[in-house]
Motif scaffolding. Structure first.
Motif, PDB file in Angstrom:
ATOM      1  N   LEU A   1      25.414  32.141  38.459  1.00  0.00           N
ATOM      2  CA  LEU A   1      26.449  32.703  39.387  1.00  0.00           C
ATOM      3  C   LEU A   1      25.911  34.035  39.881  1.00  0.00           C
ATOM      4  O   LEU A   1      25.803  34.898  39.247  1.00  0.00           O
ATOM      5  CB  LEU A   1      27.866  32.753  38.744  1.00  0.00           C
ATOM      6  CG  LEU A   1      29.011  33.474  39.621  1.00  0.00           C
ATOM      7  CD1 LEU A   1      29.104  32.825  40.687  1.00  0.00           C
ATOM      8  CD2 LEU A   1      30.189  33.731  38.729  1.00  0.00           C
TER       9      LEU A   1
ATOM     10  N   GLU B   1      38.816  32.439  39.502  1.00  0.00           N
ATOM     11  CA  GLU B   1      37.340  32.698  39.694  1.00  0.00           C
ATOM     12  C   GLU B   1      37.298  33.402  41.156  1.00  0.00           C
ATOM     13  O   GLU B   1      38.474  33.424  41.585  1.00  0.00           O
ATOM     14  CB  GLU B   1      36.665  31.308  39.837  1.00  0.00           C
ATOM     15  CG  GLU B   1      37.035  30.379  41.085  1.00  0.00           C
ATOM     16  CD  GLU B   1      36.311  29.289  41.215  1.00  0.00           C
ATOM     17  OE1 GLU B   1      35.430  29.059  40.424  1.00  0.00           O
ATOM     18  OE2 GLU B   1      36.466  28.569  42.229  1.00  0.00           O
ATOM     19  N   PHE B   2      36.165  33.907  41.337  1.00  0.00           N
ATOM     20  CA  PHE B   2      36.069  34.288  42.668  1.00  0.00           C
ATOM     21  C   PHE B   2      35.382  33.126  43.388  1.00  0.00           C
ATOM     22  O   PHE B   2      34.611  32.319  43.075  1.00  0.00           O
ATOM     23  CB  PHE B   2      34.720  35.372  42.758  1.00  0.00           C
ATOM     24  CG  PHE B   2      35.082  36.661  42.037  1.00  0.00           C
ATOM     25  CD1 PHE B   2      36.080  37.492  42.414  1.00  0.00           C
ATOM     26  CD2 PHE B   2      34.487  36.780  40.622  1.00  0.00           C
ATOM     27  CE1 PHE B   2      36.394  38.557  41.530  1.00  0.00           C
ATOM     28  CE2 PHE B   2      34.684  38.031  40.004  1.00  0.00           C
ATOM     29  CZ  PHE B   2      35.634  38.974  40.519  1.00  0.00           C
TER      30      PHE B   2
ATOM     31  N   THR C   1      27.305  36.919  42.253  1.00  0.00           N
ATOM     32  CA  THR C   1      28.561  37.544  43.124  1.00  0.00           C
ATOM     33  C   THR C   1      28.035  38.607  44.036  1.00  0.00           C
ATOM     34  O   THR C   1      27.242  39.330  43.523  1.00  0.00           O
ATOM     35  CB  THR C   1      29.589  37.942  41.835  1.00  0.00           C
ATOM     36  OG1 THR C   1      29.037  38.702  41.132  1.00  0.00           O
ATOM     37  CG2 THR C   1      30.323  36.684  41.353  1.00  0.00           C
TER      38      THR C   1
ATOM     39  N   GLY D   1      29.301  33.490  44.367  1.00  0.00           N
ATOM     40  CA  GLY D   1      30.819  33.925  44.480  1.00  0.00           C
ATOM     41  C   GLY D   1      31.091  35.156  45.211  1.00  0.00           C
ATOM     42  O   GLY D   1      30.205  36.058  45.238  1.00  0.00           O
TER      43      GLY D   1
ATOM     44  N   ASP E   1      32.535  33.926  35.538  1.00  0.00           N
ATOM     45  CA  ASP E   1      32.994  35.230  36.077  1.00  0.00           C
ATOM     46  C   ASP E   1      33.316  36.423  35.539  1.00  0.00           C
ATOM     47  O   ASP E   1      33.356  37.511  36.243  1.00  0.00           O
ATOM     48  CB  ASP E   1      34.168  34.675  37.057  1.00  0.00           C
ATOM     49  CG  ASP E   1      33.845  33.614  38.058  1.00  0.00           C
ATOM     50  OD1 ASP E   1      33.959  34.141  39.375  1.00  0.00           O
ATOM     51  OD2 ASP E   1      33.886  32.367  37.789  1.00  0.00           O
TER      52      ASP E   1
ATOM     53  N   GLY F   1      33.704  30.516  46.148  1.00  0.00           N
ATOM     54  CA  GLY F   1      32.491  30.498  46.480  1.00  0.00           C
ATOM     55  C   GLY F   1      32.003  28.912  46.165  1.00  0.00           C
ATOM     56  O   GLY F   1      32.965  28.135  46.206  1.00  0.00           O
TER      57      GLY F   1
END
Length: 138
Positions: A83, A35-36, A85, A9, A120, A38
């Protein structure tokens, strides 16, 4: 054993240090959660490569990817999402949602006003805590 899906992300910052938040559409899993942006890390791909490819596909813009922010695993019941980030910034074009229902630029201090996808949340908490530290030490 449950399947683990590795995803990346992008925590995209603009010049005002606002963060790009993406609303998952009704056709996506976890609809109407933020969400971010990605996506899934493909076989043999590095997370930063994934982000450049996915952001181009999903948002139609090019990004530069920086440091890892958070590496989180979340058990959604039927699948585990891992995930990673990363901080990022847009270097070409403007983001336009191809898959998401909406995009929103928010100051770090307002991120908690959204309902985030569970995977997230640790990254949201991390950047909010980092922002607080920066503010306090300034």
């Amino acid at each position: 054993m449950k399947k683990t899906i590795k995803v990346a992300g992008a925590i995209i910052h603009n010049e005002a240090n606002d963060i790009l938040c993406a609303l998952r559409s009704n056709t996506m899993s976890l609809p109407n959660l933020w969400e971010f942006p990605g996506g899934k890390i493909e076989e043999g791909e590095q997370p930063k490569e994934t982000l450049r490819r996915e952001i181009q596909e999903e948002l139609g813009c090019d990004i530069e990817v920086f440091d890892l922010v958070e590496d989180t695993s979340y058990d959604y019941g039927n699948v585990i999402i891992n995930l990673r980030t990363y901080h990022a910034r847009i270097v070409a074009d403007k983001p336009v949602p191809a898959e998401h229902a909406a995009l929103l630029w928010l100051p770090v201090t307002s991120l908690q006003s959204l309902v985030w996808a569970p995977a997230d949340i640790p990254a949201v908490q991390h950047i909010m805590a980092a922002q607080t530290e920066i503010t306090v030490s300034a």
